[in-house]
Design a protein around this motif. Structure first.
Motif, PDB file in Angstrom:
ATOM      1  N   LEU A  25       0.823  -1.213   0.000  1.00  0.00           N
ATOM      2  CA  LEU A  25       0.000   0.000   0.000  1.00  0.00           C
ATOM      3  C   LEU A  25       0.855   1.260   0.000  1.00  0.00           C
ATOM      4  O   LEU A  25       0.425   2.305  -0.497  1.00  0.00           O
ATOM      5  N   GLY A  26       2.065   1.161   0.539  1.00  0.00           N
ATOM      6  CA  GLY A  26       2.968   2.308   0.592  1.00  0.00           C
ATOM      7  C   GLY A  26       3.272   2.880  -0.776  1.00  0.00           C
ATOM      8  O   GLY A  26       3.440   4.098  -0.930  1.00  0.00           O
ATOM      9  N   ALA A  27       3.340   2.028  -1.785  1.00  0.00           N
ATOM     10  CA  ALA A  27       3.589   2.513  -3.141  1.00  0.00           C
ATOM     11  C   ALA A  27       2.471   3.450  -3.583  1.00  0.00           C
ATOM     12  O   ALA A  27       2.720   4.483  -4.211  1.00  0.00           O
ATOM     13  N   TYR A  28       1.250   3.127  -3.226  1.00  0.00           N
ATOM     14  CA  TYR A  28       0.113   3.977  -3.585  1.00  0.00           C
ATOM     15  C   TYR A  28       0.085   5.236  -2.728  1.00  0.00           C
ATOM     16  O   TYR A  28      -0.318   6.307  -3.193  1.00  0.00           O
ATOM     17  N   PHE A  79       2.493   7.474  -4.350  1.00  0.00           N
ATOM     18  CA  PHE A  79       1.896   7.981  -5.584  1.00  0.00           C
ATOM     19  C   PHE A  79       0.974   9.161  -5.283  1.00  0.00           C
ATOM     20  O   PHE A  79       1.078  10.226  -5.881  1.00  0.00           O
ATOM     21  N   TRP A  80       0.040   8.961  -4.327  1.00  0.00           N
ATOM     22  CA  TRP A  80      -0.924  10.016  -4.028  1.00  0.00           C
ATOM     23  C   TRP A  80      -0.274  11.208  -3.354  1.00  0.00           C
ATOM     24  O   TRP A  80      -0.667  12.362  -3.600  1.00  0.00           O
ATOM     25  N   THR A  81       0.725  10.983  -2.536  1.00  0.00           N
ATOM     26  CA  THR A  81       1.445  12.093  -1.922  1.00  0.00           C
ATOM     27  C   THR A  81       2.099  12.944  -3.002  1.00  0.00           C
ATOM     28  O   THR A  81       2.026  14.175  -2.964  1.00  0.00           O
ATOM     29  N   GLY A  82       2.713  12.283  -3.973  1.00  0.00           N
ATOM     30  CA  GLY A  82       3.331  13.010  -5.078  1.00  0.00           C
ATOM     31  C   GLY A  82       2.304  13.803  -5.867  1.00  0.00           C
ATOM     32  O   GLY A  82       2.535  14.969  -6.220  1.00  0.00           O
ATOM     33  N   ARG A  83       1.163  13.200  -6.154  1.00  0.00           N
ATOM     34  CA  ARG A  83       0.102  13.885  -6.890  1.00  0.00           C
ATOM     35  C   ARG A  83      -0.425  15.088  -6.112  1.00  0.00           C
ATOM     36  O   ARG A  83      -0.658  16.153  -6.683  1.00  0.00           O
TER      37      ARG A  83
END
Length: 122
Positions: A87-90, A93-97
């Motif tokens: 889940l950390g990968a997502y 991803f969302w933190t970057g977005r």
């Protein structure tokens, strides 16, 4: 190897997909519990609780210790760590977005503020 990991991850997320099983895991985080103790807050039969426990066992999230006629369940956090890592990968991803969105909104606010200041000066 990848198929095995996929199967294991499927089992973990299946087990976590039920509120009763998630609550059982929360209870086990503070220490071992008997099947009766795990079933008690849900007003369910021991047979129903055992089915939930079996799903958690199949996912590797708990282990059952048999002490005579008493079955004591213990949390096995390893698979939760694997799910958290996945889940950390997502999360990244969302933190970057969201960081990009924040930057764009700040730039837009700065442009609007600069345009407004120029309009005030004329």
């Amino acid at each position: 190897m990848v198929e095995l990991l996929t199967y294991e991850m499927d089992q973990v997320f299946h087990a976590l997909g039920d509120a009763t099983r998630r609550q059982m895991l929360r209870e086990l985080a503070s220490g071992g519990r008997t099947v009766s103790q795990l079933a008690e807050p849900f007003a369910m039969s021991l047979a129903a609780a055992s089915k939930h426990i079996k799903v958690l066992e199949n996912a590797g999230l708990i282990r059952r210790e048999v002490l005579g006629r008493t079955h004591v369940c213990h949390l096995e956090p390893g698979p939760l760590a694997s799910a958290h890592e996945w889940l950390g990968a997502y999360s990244r991803f969302w933190t970057g977005r969201l960081d990009i969105l924040e930057r764009l909104l700040r730039e837009d606010d700065a442009r609007k503020s600069a345009t407004q200041k120029k309009g005030d000066q004329t």
